[in-house]
Design a protein around this motif. Structure first.
Motif, short mmCIF file in Angstrom:
data_model
loop_
_atom_site.label_atom_id
_atom_site.label_comp_id
_atom_site.label_asym_id
_atom_site.label_seq_id
_atom_site.Cartn_x
_atom_site.Cartn_y
_atom_site.Cartn_z
N TYR A 165 0.82 -1.21 0.00
CA TYR A 165 0.00 0.00 0.00
C TYR A 165 0.86 1.27 0.00
O TYR A 165 0.37 2.35 -0.32
N ALA A 166 2.13 1.12 0.35
CA ALA A 166 3.05 2.27 0.39
C ALA A 166 4.04 2.27 -0.75
O ALA A 166 4.64 3.30 -1.06
N ARG A 167 4.23 1.11 -1.39
CA ARG A 167 5.18 1.00 -2.50
C ARG A 167 4.60 0.10 -3.58
O ARG A 167 4.20 -1.03 -3.30
N LYS A 168 4.57 0.60 -4.80
CA LYS A 168 4.10 -0.20 -5.92
C LYS A 168 5.12 -1.27 -6.29
O LYS A 168 6.28 -1.22 -5.86
N ARG A 169 4.71 -2.19 -7.09
CA ARG A 169 5.60 -3.27 -7.52
C ARG A 169 6.81 -2.74 -8.27
O ARG A 169 7.89 -3.33 -8.23
N ASP A 170 6.62 -1.61 -8.98
CA ASP A 170 7.74 -1.03 -9.72
C ASP A 170 8.62 -0.14 -8.84
O ASP A 170 9.57 0.48 -9.33
N GLY A 171 8.33 -0.09 -7.54
CA GLY A 171 9.12 0.70 -6.61
C GLY A 171 8.61 2.10 -6.38
O GLY A 171 9.10 2.82 -5.51
N ASP A 192 10.81 10.68 -6.51
CA ASP A 192 10.90 9.23 -6.62
C ASP A 192 12.16 8.70 -5.94
O ASP A 192 12.14 7.65 -5.29
N VAL A 193 13.24 9.45 -6.08
CA VAL A 193 14.50 9.04 -5.46
C VAL A 193 14.38 9.05 -3.94
O VAL A 193 14.85 8.12 -3.26
N GLN A 194 13.76 10.09 -3.40
CA GLN A 194 13.59 10.17 -1.95
C GLN A 194 12.70 9.04 -1.44
O GLN A 194 12.97 8.44 -0.39
N HIS A 195 11.63 8.76 -2.18
CA HIS A 195 10.75 7.67 -1.80
C HIS A 195 11.49 6.33 -1.81
O HIS A 195 11.40 5.55 -0.87
N GLN A 196 12.24 6.09 -2.85
CA GLN A 196 12.95 4.82 -2.96
C GLN A 196 13.99 4.66 -1.87
O GLN A 196 14.22 3.56 -1.36
N ALA A 197 14.61 5.78 -1.48
CA ALA A 197 15.58 5.73 -0.37
C ALA A 197 14.86 5.40 0.94
O ALA A 197 15.39 4.66 1.77
N ARG A 198 13.63 5.95 1.10
CA ARG A 198 12.87 5.71 2.33
C ARG A 198 12.48 4.25 2.48
O ARG A 198 12.42 3.71 3.60
N VAL A 199 12.20 3.59 1.37
CA VAL A 199 11.72 2.19 1.45
C VAL A 199 12.81 1.16 1.13
O VAL A 199 12.54 -0.04 1.09
N ALA A 200 14.03 1.62 0.93
CA ALA A 200 15.11 0.71 0.52
C ALA A 200 15.33 -0.43 1.50
O ALA A 200 15.66 -1.55 1.10
#
Length: 203
Positions: A165-171, A192-200
């Motif tokens: 619910y917080a991250r799509k399959r494509d990240g 998008d970069v900040q989001h991806q860093a948050r969920v890494a």
């Protein structure tokens, strides 16, 4: 400001129709209204004296709007909050129940306006919200929306089944994050970069 019915209509549109996702703790929902909510309110949509999944399926959009206006806006006390806060708190209350109020109460306390995080909108919360609005009228709604986004990330941190619910399959950003960001000024959206860093750390 939009009317409460307009806000409720937008919530119904965001929630969509009938869903019964096994990973959703709320279970079967229609327009965001759960079976437990129908039972708690005694709403027998089909009129067969039983309140079950068939009532969830049969719920109409206008019925969902009426439930939200009365039970999620008026009776919760959201109508007593500063107008700038009402849309986001209302939307999150539909999504997260009293946790929407707890997020606000913790934010108000962090801003220096003490508020017990009990999930209830009473005189203390209303007064604290009014004072916070007077102190930062242009920033309070953004601050709440950011706190809401952080809450969703923290839920996904703690519960792997909720990460979709917080991250799509494509990240990319999932529905929870996009929903929170609808209520904040675009400059506070994560890239998008900040989001991806948050969920890494989720792998």
């Amino acid at each position: 400001m939009k009317s409460v019915k307009d806000l409720a209509s937008e919530i119904v549109a965001r929630e969509g129709g009938y869903v019964n996702d096994p990973d959703d703790p709320g279970g079967a929902t229609n327009y965001g209204v759960t079976l437990n909510t129908l039972r708690r309110l005694g709403v027998d949509v089909t009129g067969d004296t039983r309140i079950d999944v068939q009532d969830v399926r049969a719920l109409s959009a206008p019925q969902a709007i009426d439930i939200y206006v009365e039970h999620y806006f008026q009776r919760t006390g959201i109508a007593q909050l500063p107008e700038s806060l009402q849309p986001s708190v209302f939307d999150m209350y539909v999504n997260s129940g009293p946790n929407a109020v707890k997020v606000l109460q913790r934010l108000l306390t962090q801003m220096g306006f003490d508020c017990d995080p009990d999930g209830q909108i009473g005189a203390q919360t209303i007064r604290a919200a009014q004072l916070a609005h007077e102190a930062a009228p242009s920033h309070l709604a953004d601050a709440y929306a950011i706190a809401r986004r952080n809450y969703y990330y923290s839920l996904a941190d703690a519960r792997p089944a909720s990460r979709k619910y917080a991250r799509k399959r494509d990240g990319g950003k999932g529905g929870w994050i996009l929903r929170a960001e609808e209520f904040m000024t675009p400059r506070y959206h994560l890239t998008d970069v900040q989001h991806q860093a948050r969920v890494a750390a989720w792998g």
